[in-house]
Design an enzyme around this catalytic site. Structure first.
Site, mmCIF file in Angstrom:
data_model
loop_
_atom_site.group_PDB
_atom_site.id
_atom_site.type_symbol
_atom_site.label_atom_id
_atom_site.label_comp_id
_atom_site.label_asym_id
_atom_site.label_seq_id
_atom_site.Cartn_x
_atom_site.Cartn_y
_atom_site.Cartn_z
ATOM 1 N N MET A 212 44.623 32.954 32.173
ATOM 2 C CA MET A 212 44.313 34.377 32.230
ATOM 3 C C MET A 212 42.823 34.720 32.286
ATOM 4 O O MET A 212 42.446 35.867 32.049
ATOM 5 C CB MET A 212 44.962 35.090 31.036
ATOM 6 N N ARG A 213 41.966 33.753 32.616
ATOM 7 C CA ARG A 213 40.535 34.057 32.750
ATOM 8 C C ARG A 213 40.100 33.919 34.197
ATOM 9 O O ARG A 213 40.392 32.897 34.842
ATOM 10 C CB ARG A 213 39.687 33.083 31.904
ATOM 11 N N ASN B 234 47.049 28.349 42.093
ATOM 12 C CA ASN B 234 47.466 29.321 41.080
ATOM 13 C C ASN B 234 48.846 29.845 41.440
ATOM 14 O O ASN B 234 49.223 29.875 42.605
ATOM 15 C CB ASN B 234 46.468 30.490 41.078
ATOM 16 N N HIS C 75 50.880 33.398 41.047
ATOM 17 C CA HIS C 75 50.641 34.801 40.747
ATOM 18 C C HIS C 75 51.956 35.571 40.850
ATOM 19 O O HIS C 75 52.686 35.411 41.830
ATOM 20 C CB HIS C 75 49.606 35.377 41.715
ATOM 21 N N GLU D 84 37.339 35.240 45.409
ATOM 22 C CA GLU D 84 37.950 36.555 45.267
ATOM 23 C C GLU D 84 39.350 36.360 44.683
ATOM 24 O O GLU D 84 40.167 35.608 45.234
ATOM 25 C CB GLU D 84 38.021 37.247 46.631
#
Ligand code: NHR
Ligand code: GAR
Length: 205
Positions: free
Chosen positions: A95-96, A112, A114, A148
């Site tokens: 979560m960072r 990741n 998502h 991004e």
């Protein structure tokens, strides 16, 4: 990665760790040529750490509050991660937001999951936002990480229906079930050298 090697995974978590656990189980049950060599959490109370310890996987807690800025936290993370010489770094409910230097260091070997159908709903609180927008379809995305946030190349997505009776908790549970299928499939695709066509939801076991 070439044929006979085993892909070394370092997994980053912040909480429950159910995606980490799903990958760990799939590696064993589906004979994926990968090995989770360490689990790192930025929170000491992450439940996923208990599973890792019971599975005999080395764990590290690196609490972001202990660092003056994002860059120094990320440098310490990189130092620990690199000590395991991973072929792939896996964000699993981490979560960072990661700095440019971190992302550039692992570019192409950093993925990741998502909880939305990117490019829709990057960032946080995705399930409530999808419900509020009246979406009829929602889901999850595994993607390569770029600077991004939530912008990198998509590896696989899973769709689920949004029901009229949904709360964000019910919808999150339906999405999570699919996350546990697509994340191992993405890891397998990378462990197989990214040579086969990308997996799709329809191609999963
Ligand atoms: N870092 C980069 N550079 N690029 C990505 O695509 C990233 C990333 C770090 C994490 C996961 C991501 C998600 O899947 C991820 C992708 C946290 C936040 C966030 O705003 C946003 C996206 C994601 C993870 N975090 C707050 C922060 O200030 C903290 C929130 C909290 O601690 O609860 O870092 O959604
Ligand atoms: C998962 O739904 C994952 O997609 C999401 O958090 C949950 C973590 O669950 N990730 C993010 O929101 C990243 N910002 P887990 O800890 O049980 O894998």
């Amino acid at each position: 990665m070439s044929s006979a090697e085993t892909l070394r995974l370092v997994v980053l978590i912040s909480g429950r760790g159910s995606n980490f656990i799903a990958i760990h189980k799939a590696i064993a049950e589906q004979h994926i040529r990968a090995d989770i060599v360490a689990v790192i959490s930025n929170r000491a109370d992450a439940a996923g750490l208990d599973y890792a310890k019971q599975a005999g996987i080395p764990t590290h807690v690196i609490e972001h509050q202990g660092f003056p800025d994002r860059e120094s936290f990320d440098r310490e993370m990189m130092r620990v991660i690199d000590s395991y010489q991973p072929g792939l770094v896996v964000l699993a409910g981490f979560m960072r937001i990661l700095s440019g230097a971190f992302v550039r260091h692992y570019r192409g070997r950093l993925i990741n999951i998502h909880p939305s159908l990117l490019p829709k709903y990057p960032g946080l609180n995705t399930h409530q936002r999808a419900i509020d927008a009246g979406e009829q379809v929602h889901g999850a995305t595994v993607h390569f990480v770029e600077e991004e946030v939530d912008s990198g190349e998509i590896i696989i997505q899973a769709k689920v229906p949004v029901l009229a009776s949904d709360t964000k908790e019910k919808l999150a549970a339906r999405v999570l079930e699919q996350e546990h299928r697509i994340y191992p499939a993405a890891v397998r695709w990378i462990a197989d050298g990214m040579k086969p066509p990308k997996p799709t939801m329809e191609s999963l076991p």
